[in-house]
Design a protein around this motif. Structure first.
Motif, mmCIF file in Angstrom:
data_model
loop_
_atom_site.group_PDB
_atom_site.id
_atom_site.type_symbol
_atom_site.label_atom_id
_atom_site.label_comp_id
_atom_site.label_asym_id
_atom_site.label_seq_id
_atom_site.Cartn_x
_atom_site.Cartn_y
_atom_site.Cartn_z
ATOM 1 N N CYS A 103 -18.565 14.522 35.016
ATOM 2 C CA CYS A 103 -18.666 13.250 34.301
ATOM 3 C C CYS A 103 -20.063 13.085 33.715
ATOM 4 C CB CYS A 103 -18.352 12.090 35.240
ATOM 5 S SG CYS A 103 -16.634 12.094 35.834
ATOM 6 N N ALA A 104 -20.129 12.564 32.506
ATOM 7 C CA ALA A 104 -21.402 12.382 31.815
ATOM 8 C C ALA A 104 -22.277 11.366 32.540
ATOM 9 C CB ALA A 104 -21.155 11.931 30.380
ATOM 10 N N THR A 105 -23.550 11.349 32.180
ATOM 11 C CA THR A 105 -24.517 10.443 32.811
ATOM 12 C C THR A 105 -24.801 9.230 31.930
ATOM 13 O OG1 THR A 105 -26.309 11.767 31.880
ATOM 14 C CG2 THR A 105 -25.608 12.276 34.132
ATOM 15 N N TYR A 106 -23.903 8.928 31.011
ATOM 16 C CA TYR A 106 -24.040 7.753 30.155
ATOM 17 C C TYR A 106 -22.644 7.267 29.776
ATOM 18 C CZ TYR A 106 -22.659 10.720 26.260
ATOM 19 O OH TYR A 106 -21.953 11.553 25.433
ATOM 20 N N GLY A 107 -22.563 6.040 29.324
ATOM 21 C CA GLY A 107 -21.281 5.509 28.880
ATOM 22 C C GLY A 107 -21.407 4.073 28.427
ATOM 23 N N GLN A 108 -20.416 3.598 27.682
ATOM 24 C CA GLN A 108 -20.411 2.223 27.210
ATOM 25 C C GLN A 108 -20.084 1.269 28.352
ATOM 26 O OE1 GLN A 108 -17.656 3.747 24.297
ATOM 27 N NE2 GLN A 108 -18.524 2.375 22.763
ATOM 28 N N GLY A 153 -25.890 1.255 17.903
ATOM 29 C CA GLY A 153 -24.937 1.167 16.804
ATOM 30 C C GLY A 153 -24.974 -0.132 16.029
ATOM 31 N N LEU A 154 -24.208 -0.149 14.937
ATOM 32 C CA LEU A 154 -24.185 -1.292 14.031
ATOM 33 C C LEU A 154 -23.564 -2.527 14.664
ATOM 34 C CD1 LEU A 154 -23.148 0.496 10.693
ATOM 35 C CD2 LEU A 154 -25.440 -0.248 11.404
ATOM 36 N N THR A 155 -22.666 -2.331 15.629
ATOM 37 C CA THR A 155 -22.026 -3.477 16.280
ATOM 38 C C THR A 155 -22.741 -3.885 17.563
ATOM 39 O OG1 THR A 155 -20.483 -1.979 17.404
ATOM 40 C CG2 THR A 155 -19.748 -2.981 15.329
ATOM 41 N N SER A 156 -23.907 -3.283 17.819
ATOM 42 C CA SER A 156 -24.718 -3.622 19.003
ATOM 43 C C SER A 156 -23.927 -3.461 20.293
ATOM 44 C CB SER A 156 -25.267 -5.053 18.890
ATOM 45 O OG SER A 156 -26.085 -5.195 17.762
ATOM 46 N N GLU A 157 -23.322 -2.284 20.474
ATOM 47 C CA GLU A 157 -22.597 -2.004 21.707
ATOM 48 C C GLU A 157 -23.587 -1.759 22.846
ATOM 49 O OE1 GLU A 157 -19.735 1.089 21.183
ATOM 50 O OE2 GLU A 157 -18.464 -0.137 19.896
ATOM 51 N N VAL A 158 -23.180 -2.143 24.052
ATOM 52 C CA VAL A 158 -24.028 -2.011 25.237
ATOM 53 C C VAL A 158 -23.688 -0.705 25.948
ATOM 54 C CG1 VAL A 158 -24.725 -3.053 27.424
ATOM 55 C CG2 VAL A 158 -24.136 -4.515 25.466
ATOM 56 N N TYR A 159 -24.705 0.111 26.184
ATOM 57 C CA TYR A 159 -24.543 1.395 26.867
ATOM 58 C C TYR A 159 -25.379 1.417 28.136
ATOM 59 C CZ TYR A 159 -22.117 4.287 23.350
ATOM 60 O OH TYR A 159 -21.185 4.847 22.509
ATOM 61 N N ASP A 166 -29.973 10.708 26.910
ATOM 62 C CA ASP A 166 -28.533 10.904 27.046
ATOM 63 C C ASP A 166 -27.785 10.181 25.926
ATOM 64 O OD1 ASP A 166 -29.003 12.261 29.380
ATOM 65 O OD2 ASP A 166 -28.494 10.584 30.697
ATOM 66 N N GLY A 167 -26.607 10.674 25.603
ATOM 67 C CA GLY A 167 -25.701 9.934 24.736
ATOM 68 C C GLY A 167 -26.174 9.767 23.309
ATOM 69 N N PRO A 168 -25.702 8.699 22.638
ATOM 70 C CA PRO A 168 -26.010 8.501 21.223
ATOM 71 C C PRO A 168 -27.493 8.245 20.995
ATOM 72 C CG PRO A 168 -24.949 6.554 22.139
ATOM 73 C CD PRO A 168 -24.847 7.625 23.178
#
Length: 201
Positions: A103-108, A153-159, A166-168
Motif C-alpha cells: 500500500c502506498a504511503t499517501y492518499g486522499q 490540485g485545482l479543486t483543493s483536494e485534501v491529501y 510522495d504522491g502528486p
C-alpha cells in the motif's frame, strides 16, 4: 498573524463549545475541520467539505456540504448537515496499492458511507492532538501520529503524505484544526442547516 487570527477564532468559539451539538452516544461533540497554513493558496481558514472532489474525497473549495465530524469508539465519523439522513460517513485515507503489491504511503482524505472497496484504504489511526503552541485552543487532526496533510490540485483536494515527495506534485502543506459546531436558528449557512460557523464561511 496566522496564530493571532486562529487564536481569536478559537477563543470566540469557547463559549459556543459549551452548547456544541452532539450525536447520540458519540465520544465528542460535532466539529468542523478548518484548513490553515497556505494563505497563498487562497484556502486559509476554509472548512473541509464532505465531498466535491473525485468520488467521495474531501475538498476545501466548491459547494459541497461542510462536513461535521465526531469520534465514536475511536473512529472518526462525519454527518451531512444538509440532509436528515443520520447514517454516518467514515473518514479514511484512500491509499492505493502500488505496483509492488503493497500500500502506498499517501492518499486522499475523504469519507465514505459504509466501507470502501479499496483494500488499502486506512480508517485509523486518525486522532486529534492538542495545539502545540497553546493546548487550550482547539486541536489538530493527525494520522499515524503526524499531521502530514496537504492541499492539492485545482479543486483543493485534501491529501495525506508520509513524505512531502510522495504522491502528486504541486501540493502545499496544511494543518486541519477543529472548530465546534453549534446551532444558531438565525444563521444562514451554505448548508442551509442553521449551523453556526462564527462567520467564517
Amino acid at each position: 498573524m496566522q496564530l493571532a487570527k486562529l487564536s481569536s477564532l478559537l477563543v470566540a468559539a469557547l463559549p459556543a463549545a459549551i452548547n456544541a451539538l452532539r450525536v447520540p452516544n458519540s465520544d465528542t461533540p460535532l466539529f468542523n475541520l478548518i484548513a490553515t497554513g497556505c494563505n497563498s493558496c487562497g484556502i486559509d481558514y476554509k472548512p473541509v467539505r464532505l465531498y466535491g472532489g473525485a468520488d467521495y474525497f474531501s475538498v476545501l473549495d466548491g459547494t459541497g456540504p461542510i462536513a461535521e465530524f465526531y469520534f465514536s469508539q475511536g473512529n472518526l465519523l462525519a454527518v451531512n448537515p444538509s440532509t436528515s439522513n443520520s447514517q454516518p460517513y467514515r473518514a479514511l485515507i484512500n491509499t492505493q496499492q502500488t505496483g509492488a503489491g503493497d500500500c502506498a504511503t499517501y492518499g486522499q482524505f475523504g469519507t465514505v458511507l459504509g466501507s470502501s472497496t479499496n483494500k488499502c484504504a486506512a480508517y485509523s489511526p486518525l486522532t486529534l492532538a492538542s495545539f502545540n503552541e497553546n493546548s487550550q485552543l482547539g486541536a489538530t487532526l493527525m494520522f499515524n501520529g503526524t499531521g502530514g496533510f496537504y492541499v492539492c490540485g485545482l479543486t483543493s483536494e485534501v491529501y495525506y503524505k508520509a513524505d512531502p515527495n510522495d504522491g502528486p506534485s504541486g501540493c502545499n502543506p496544511i494543518s486541519l484544526f477543529t472548530l465546534p459546531v453549534t446551532e444558531d436558528s438565525s444563521a444562514s449557512t451554505a448548508s442551509g442547516s442553521g449551523r453556526s460557523f462564527l462567520g467564517l464561511f
